[in-house]
Design an enzyme around this catalytic site. Structure first.
Site, PDB file in Angstrom:
ATOM      1  N   GLU A 192       0.900  -1.140  -0.077  1.00  0.00           N
ATOM      2  CA  GLU A 192       0.006  -0.066   0.144  1.00  0.00           C
ATOM      3  C   GLU A 192       0.930   1.443   0.010  1.00  0.00           C
ATOM      4  O   GLU A 192       0.473   2.260  -0.547  1.00  0.00           O
ATOM      5  CB  GLU A 192      -0.747   0.029   0.949  1.00  0.00           C
ATOM      6  CG  GLU A 192      -1.990  -1.305   1.412  1.00  0.00           C
ATOM      7  CD  GLU A 192      -2.761  -1.486  -0.032  1.00  0.00           C
ATOM      8  OE1 GLU A 192      -3.034  -0.343  -0.806  1.00  0.00           O
ATOM      9  OE2 GLU A 192      -3.024  -2.557  -0.423  1.00  0.00           O
ATOM     10  N   GLU A 230      -0.549  -2.738 -10.024  1.00  0.00           N
ATOM     11  CA  GLU A 230      -0.670  -3.672  -8.833  1.00  0.00           C
ATOM     12  C   GLU A 230       0.822  -4.483  -8.897  1.00  0.00           C
ATOM     13  O   GLU A 230       1.402  -4.733  -7.698  1.00  0.00           O
ATOM     14  CB  GLU A 230      -1.829  -4.807  -8.958  1.00  0.00           C
ATOM     15  CG  GLU A 230      -3.046  -4.296  -8.777  1.00  0.00           C
ATOM     16  CD  GLU A 230      -3.166  -3.636  -7.260  1.00  0.00           C
ATOM     17  OE1 GLU A 230      -2.513  -4.039  -6.341  1.00  0.00           O
ATOM     18  OE2 GLU A 230      -3.927  -2.710  -7.150  1.00  0.00           O
TER      19      GLU A 230
END
Lengths: 193, 344
Positions: free
Chosen positions: B164, B246
């Site tokens: 994150e 991602e």
């Protein structure tokens, strides 16, 4: 026509020089900042230790030697950081790391002590601080490597002198003990032969 | 040669792919707007009644303004709306061991990434997951579900938080907010345009001499087809950009923790969980570490499913992470410092 082309070329070159120069200066400042981050984390570790000692002291009277070595190592580390000598600091911190990990290993052996929430909290804090020190070094080394690479690769190398760039030293493990591979003994007492 | 080399090479490849996709996306949207202006200009250039009436690119500028407005709204209200939609509670001073561990792990990753400490939230959801939001690193938020705190060990939690932080450091949330705004703009104009086209289309008399020749006709046909397909195409492109980010965030996590195996383990745990998410809004699935609405982690790998997925297949992500770790989990674990092995 030729003049315009020449002018455009000149503009491109100047823009390029500006961006290369700025990149070097920005990297230089990042390296300095990353170095300061290590300091911050070391200071935090020093502040945490008296707390830890006070908590475990009562329950571990007979482990006096372990505790004392931690206290001594801490005092030495603080003294070293006050002198500002990088090599001495690194050396003293390495000793402190060793003393702390011995203490944590001893704490593991006292289930009652481990069960008190105060100790588990402190253990978590200490783990976090140790990790932060490691990550701060990692960031410093990564940034310093980027900086050094920029100074040595074309075309940024052309502006290294102008930007006052000098190679940054990586943080290396100075202590032979820390560098050594841990010796894992898997033999179960007497060899079955 | 070294694990780090492999890792940075992956990061660079991911960045390149992502840049190309973003450039393609922006070019496509620009074609939708300014392309129309160019066609109109070419078509009216030679007509007798006011040649080149349309020199000023009205359509393109109108679309730019709408897109900017939507992006601004996303910037301004996105993060707070998301947190309240997920019913997240912020940790200001940690009170339990679990919360303290989370705060420490986040702070460790701040040190590793050099990013400022984000605000930390816990989402009351038993499904293990995590997401980041906030349009700039100085005002960022990281949210972790209660399920993640319960199921992941310290190293795995650290790897998830590092992923994150990677999104934050890469400005991914800003990028996705911007691209989503473009998609929304295209959808709005598509709807409005086609409704108006249906009403106005019958009454309009076609002028015989558009005066641009074959080029204009071809361009116009292409442009109309582009508009018909635009909502679908833009959506697919954003999905693709999201998936490439991602992979990049996975590689960033490996850079920060130097422990790609832990993220692989965490992804296996998250993907293998059967708990259905309750608190995470479906619309924010693309912000999570893994799509929370995947029922099983290995049954959605068809080509069509891949196109519409918010995340790359977990199996592929795990495979790449294991490659970074040289598959040699045992050796990697031994290299950990004794302190980082202690778990709460």
């Amino acid at each position: 026509m030729f003049g315009i082309v020449l002018l455009a070329l000149l503009v491109v070159v100047v823009l390029f020089a500006i961006s290369a120069y700025n990149r070097l200066v920005s990297l230089k400042n990042q390296v300095a900042n990353a170095w300061k981050q290590i300091d911050v984390q070391l200071k935090r570790r020093h502040d945490l230790i008296p707390n830890l000692i006070n908590t475990v002291k009562g329950a571990m009277n007979f482990e006096k030697q372990t505790l004392e070595s931690v206290v001594a190592a801490r005092n030495q580390a603080i003294a070293a950081s006050n002198t500002g000598n990088v090599a001495a600091t690194a050396q003293a911190e390495t000793v402190l790391t060793g003393a702390l990990s011995r203490l944590l290993a001893v704490v593991e052996a006292y289930p009652d002590l481990k069960a008190t929430s105060n100790v588990s909290q402190l253990q978590e804090e200490l783990t976090a601080t140790e990790n932060k020190i490691g990550f701060a070094r990692q960031l410093y080394n990564d940034t310093a490597t980027q900086y050094n690479t920029a100074q040595q690769t074309f075309p940024t190398m052309l502006f290294a002198g102008m930007a006052g760039a000098a190679p940054a030293t990586l943080w290396e493990i100075t202590d032979e003990g820390e560098r050594a591979v841990p010796n894992v003994d898997l033999s179960l007492g007497t060899p079955t032969r | 040669m070294s694990a780090a080399g492999n890792l940075f090479a992956q990061q660079e490849a991911n960045r390149k792919a992502s840049r190309r996709l973003i450039a393609g996306f922006i070019l496509f949207v620009a074609w939708l707007g300014f392309g129309g202006d160019i066609i109109w200009y070419l078509a009216t250039r030679n007509s007798p009644d006011g040649g080149g009436v349309h020199v000023f690119p009205v359509a393109g500028l109108l679309m730019t303004v709408v897109a900017l407005g939507m992006a601004w709204a996303g910037y301004r209200f996105g993060p707070t709306m998301l947190m309240s939609a997920a019913r997240a509670r912020e940790i200001e001073t940690p009170s339990t061991d679990e919360e303290r561990r989370l705060v420490n792990v986040v702070e460790e990753m701040c040190v590793a990434s050099g990013v400022r400490r984000p605000r930390i939230w816990i989402v009351p959801d038993d499904a293990p997951n995590a997401f980041a939001t906030g349009v700039k690193p100085v005002d960022a938020h990281i949210a972790v579900t209660e399920g993640a705190l319960a199921t992941l060990n310290r190293d795995e939690l650290q790897a998830v938080v590092a992923h994150e932080m990677g999104h934050i450091a890469n400005y991914d949330v800003r990028l996705m907010t911007l691209l989503t705004a473009l998609v929304g703009m295209v959808a709005v104009i598509h709807n409005v345009g086609f409704r108006m086209g249906r009403i106005g289309g019958r009454g309009r008399s076609r002028s015989k001499d558009s005066g641009g020749g074959i080029l204009v006709v071809v361009l116009l046909v292409l442009w109309v087809i582009s508009w018909i397909l635009a909502p679908l195409i833009t959506r697919l492109m954003v999905m693709k950009v999201g998936r490439s980010r991602e992979f990049l965030a996975d590689a960033m996590s490996a850079q920060y923790t130097r422990n790609p195996g832990a993220l692989a383990d965490a992804l296996v745990k998250i993907g293998g969980s059967n708990v259905k998410p309750r608190a995470i809004p479906k619309s924010s699935a693309q912000l999570c570490i893994a799509d929370p609405y995947h029922s099983k982690w290995d049954d959605r790998e068809g080509r069509v499913a891949n196109l519409m997925a918010t995340h790359p297949p977990l199996r592929e992500r795990v495979k790449r992470l294991r490659e970074m770790a040289y598959q040699d989990q045992g050796m990697l674990d031994n290299l950990q410092s004794p302190l980082s092995m202690s778990e709460a």
